[in-house]
Design a protein around this motif. Sequence first.
Motif, short mmCIF file in Angstrom:
data_model
loop_
_atom_site.label_atom_id
_atom_site.label_comp_id
_atom_site.label_asym_id
_atom_site.label_seq_id
_atom_site.Cartn_x
_atom_site.Cartn_y
_atom_site.Cartn_z
N PHE A 158 33.02 46.30 51.88
CA PHE A 158 33.64 45.06 52.38
C PHE A 158 34.70 45.38 53.43
O PHE A 158 34.76 44.76 54.49
N PHE A 360 37.70 40.37 47.19
CA PHE A 360 36.32 40.85 47.03
C PHE A 360 36.12 41.34 45.59
O PHE A 360 36.91 42.14 45.08
N ILE A 382 32.95 36.91 47.05
CA ILE A 382 34.12 36.93 47.94
C ILE A 382 34.83 35.59 47.80
O ILE A 382 34.28 34.53 48.10
N VAL A 429 33.41 34.74 56.42
CA VAL A 429 32.94 35.65 55.38
C VAL A 429 31.47 35.96 55.57
O VAL A 429 31.02 37.10 55.37
#
Length: 557
Positions: A158, A360, A382, A429
């Motif tokens: 991430f 995350f 997320i 995102v």
Amino acid sequence: MTEFDYIIVGGGSAGCVLANRLSENPDHQVCLVEAGGSDKSPLIYIPAGAAITVPHGFHNWQLNAEAQSTMNNRDIYCPRGKTLGGSSSINAMLYIRGQKEDYDQWAALGNEGWSFNDVLPYFLKSQNQERGASELHGIGGPLNVADPRSQHCLSEAFIKGAIEVGEKNNPDFNGADQEGVGWYQVTQKEGQRCSSAAAYLHPVMDRPNLTVMTKSHTARVILEGKKAIGIEIVRGVTRRKLFARKEVILSAGAYGSPQIMLLSGIGARDKLAPHNIDCLHELPGVGENLQEHPDVLVVANDKTASSMAFARPMGMGRVIRDAVKYIYKREGFLTSSLAESGGFIKSSPEVERPDLQLHFIPAAMEDHGRKLSRYLQYGFSIHVCILRPDSRGRVSLNSASPTDNPEIQLNLLEKQADMDCLVRGIKRVRQIIQSSELSRYAGEEYLPGSDVQDDDELESYIRNNANHIYHPVGTCKMGADDMAVVDTRLKVHGLEGLRVVDASIMPTLISGNTNAPAMMIAEKAADMILDKNQPKIHFEKVTETEKTQSRISVYSS
């Protein structure tokens, strides 16, 4: 004993700090009253136990904001800690102070002494930063702040993916600039949770001048005219009065503190009359100005089966493996905050400072982790969270009984600006998930789902699925206007001998997790109660064998 110098109502993030600091003087008799029970539980001290305590009733009041009109009449779950340490005993342990501008705004609203430069010494006094000391970090304080011992490969992907699509790398969200993505630091010590109870209360429990009472509901503050002289508590079927020679201090949180004030006849008449409670002190702001971070999930399948799927055979095997690592080394996923990585980003280039926070999770989740079928799926989640929402809610009474839950109206997403910010956050995102780093793991999108694309569809998804991130504040706000409840010394307006010391005094919500700021508020309040001056900070750089080391000392006069 029935008489003390100070009575503190609520043994949570702020209350444990106060119990420690006010009892440092052996001449002060201090009583801490907590409605929950003991925090001596592996579900609390093993960090990953939050996966059980947050969604379920273990050490959790499991409050609800019922039938929220702004969220399609859904009930919104509001977990709060039911134990010593309060919500710091069940939270994700992320150490975040917020942005400098948050506190400077408090001061600009007329709260002198609450600018960032004013509150920083108390953050430093509280902290023991394992990385060492600097202008913005302290050492030697009770609250241990550490780098995460669990760094899941998905959590790392991430970070790399977000940097790939243009976000900044930030190794310290509590440094000079909050913006960027990285690993969250956590309030842990040697792989175990460092709650406010662990940091402040348990080391001083043997002080003869400190009394700690658990499983004791506070029914009301006892007023003698316009002076608070004690409290009435309920333990089982018995009632008992405790008296304070100096002060009663409410530290029951953004839901509990206004509830106790209303039960005591302190508040707006229209909130008290339906419950046949006499209005002893008119204070219309009690319970108003409720603020919370709205939050929505983006959840995707993990096509590599690398994530934590607790109910799958491979996932259970990993849990067993990591349990062994935890027992012998205090390492592995059981040390995880679950939200290991994340960041603070801007929802659009026009925004001056980050207005979104991302958490995350290397596991699929839904509905606060209460949808158990998600534990059968390999995936990642997320959280997209608005940092400074415009919407405001309120806290009222459901009944005149102190053991009933308060009535909570979160009013999330009432303002269109909040909704627009979340929509932009979901789109951002999705760009991070499409990065080469994270797309190696990402399969099908569960939530919102690949068929949910335009703004109207995203808004509908948000109304039906958004929640919050457990940061209620503001219901006993500090200020001098007609709706303020406390002044800058946290004394209740118009009353003597009564203060509120917890996150409810925040006039506006800070940009991040609220646990560390709640402890800061209590550190500052303790000095005000004891008439101490603000801690002085001495910083110096010392060169030792061609290596510059930072040293900082914080002390109270």
